[in-house]
Motif scaffolding. Sequence first.
Motif, mmCIF file in Angstrom:
data_model
loop_
_atom_site.group_PDB
_atom_site.id
_atom_site.type_symbol
_atom_site.label_atom_id
_atom_site.label_comp_id
_atom_site.label_asym_id
_atom_site.label_seq_id
_atom_site.Cartn_x
_atom_site.Cartn_y
_atom_site.Cartn_z
ATOM 1 N N SER A 65 -0.621 2.140 -5.762
ATOM 2 C CA SER A 65 0.273 2.581 -6.401
ATOM 3 C C SER A 65 1.007 1.302 -7.386
ATOM 4 O O SER A 65 2.002 1.450 -7.821
ATOM 5 C CB SER A 65 1.943 2.534 -5.476
ATOM 6 N N ARG A 68 -0.660 2.011 -10.479
ATOM 7 C CA ARG A 68 -0.215 3.451 -10.966
ATOM 8 C C ARG A 68 0.628 3.307 -11.927
ATOM 9 O O ARG A 68 0.764 3.515 -12.690
ATOM 10 C CB ARG A 68 -0.510 4.399 -10.360
ATOM 11 N N THR A 87 -9.552 8.451 4.516
ATOM 12 C CA THR A 87 -9.585 7.173 3.617
ATOM 13 C C THR A 87 -9.118 8.385 2.089
ATOM 14 O O THR A 87 -8.639 7.659 1.205
ATOM 15 C CB THR A 87 -10.415 5.751 3.370
ATOM 16 N N VAL A 89 -8.410 11.122 1.405
ATOM 17 C CA VAL A 89 -7.412 11.704 0.922
ATOM 18 C C VAL A 89 -6.316 10.531 1.047
ATOM 19 O O VAL A 89 -5.058 10.848 -0.706
ATOM 20 C CB VAL A 89 -6.856 12.091 2.143
ATOM 21 N N GLU A 90 -6.221 9.300 1.613
ATOM 22 C CA GLU A 90 -4.953 8.763 1.484
ATOM 23 C C GLU A 90 -5.109 7.839 -0.161
ATOM 24 O O GLU A 90 -3.997 7.792 -0.632
ATOM 25 C CB GLU A 90 -5.027 7.621 2.421
ATOM 26 N N ILE A 92 -6.653 9.290 -2.925
ATOM 27 C CA ILE A 92 -5.419 10.251 -3.717
ATOM 28 C C ILE A 92 -4.224 10.831 -3.492
ATOM 29 O O ILE A 92 -3.792 10.284 -4.743
ATOM 30 C CB ILE A 92 -6.577 11.838 -3.560
ATOM 31 N N ARG A 93 -3.715 10.746 -2.529
ATOM 32 C CA ARG A 93 -2.176 10.634 -2.352
ATOM 33 C C ARG A 93 -1.661 9.124 -2.655
ATOM 34 O O ARG A 93 -0.456 9.373 -3.622
ATOM 35 C CB ARG A 93 -1.981 10.439 -0.841
ATOM 36 N N LEU A 94 -2.437 8.449 -2.980
ATOM 37 C CA LEU A 94 -1.580 6.551 -3.381
ATOM 38 C C LEU A 94 -1.927 6.833 -5.113
ATOM 39 O O LEU A 94 -0.796 5.965 -5.375
ATOM 40 C CB LEU A 94 -2.280 5.725 -2.737
ATOM 41 N N GLY A 95 -2.550 7.768 -5.316
ATOM 42 C CA GLY A 95 -2.991 7.364 -7.045
ATOM 43 C C GLY A 95 -4.008 7.245 -7.848
ATOM 44 O O GLY A 95 -4.027 7.388 -8.995
ATOM 45 N N ASP A 97 -7.426 8.218 -9.045
ATOM 46 C CA ASP A 97 -7.795 9.334 -9.426
ATOM 47 C C ASP A 97 -9.527 10.105 -9.125
ATOM 48 O O ASP A 97 -9.779 10.981 -8.814
ATOM 49 C CB ASP A 97 -8.429 9.008 -11.271
ATOM 50 N N TYR A 99 -12.507 8.457 -5.798
ATOM 51 C CA TYR A 99 -12.992 7.951 -4.891
ATOM 52 C C TYR A 99 -14.556 7.897 -4.767
ATOM 53 O O TYR A 99 -14.917 9.069 -4.021
ATOM 54 C CB TYR A 99 -12.406 8.129 -3.320
#
Length: 178
Positions: A65, A68, A87, A89-90, A92-95, A97, A99
């Motif tokens: 974050s 970003r 992890t 999903v987390e 990508i959710r946090l920003g 691009d 993994y």
Amino acid sequence: MKRLLIIEDDVALAAILTRRMSKQGFECQQCHDASQGLLLARQFKPTHVLLDMKLEQENGLKLISPLRQLLPNVIMVLLTGYASIATAVEAIRLGADNYLAKPVDTQTLLNALSVTPVDSIVEAFQEEPLSAKRVEWEHIQQVLTANSGNVSATARQLGMHRRTLQRKLLKKPVVDHR
């Protein structure tokens, strides 16, 4: 010019990644902890970031974050030795691009730094999971690194006898045949 910031606590791996990506046309800078990573991000203004999920005692997810916010258009790839859907999903959710699970080859890195995020995550989890022996080897290496190579401290933390750990360390890394 493509500028790549590598935030990786494993100094040897950071050097390898720097060499590999420099050969691919990236101007690279590397650092080994979160605070240094944020400082270098402000100064270097990278177009791309490779971020390790485990940075010594810190979690690389917590850096996504702030990075970003600082660099809204950067392409950020999270690297981890312990890939999981949760992890990914987390991240990508946090920003983030993309993994990727370690170890990673140069072509996969290049693809991750240029492919759309959803494509790379789907590809990462279509591969077969790591074998139990490979996961154990990776975990032992991570704990050993966290203990600065101290075998006795690592054995205590892993709950195994020091000699057992030494025997495991003498074996070559387990190679997954995918």
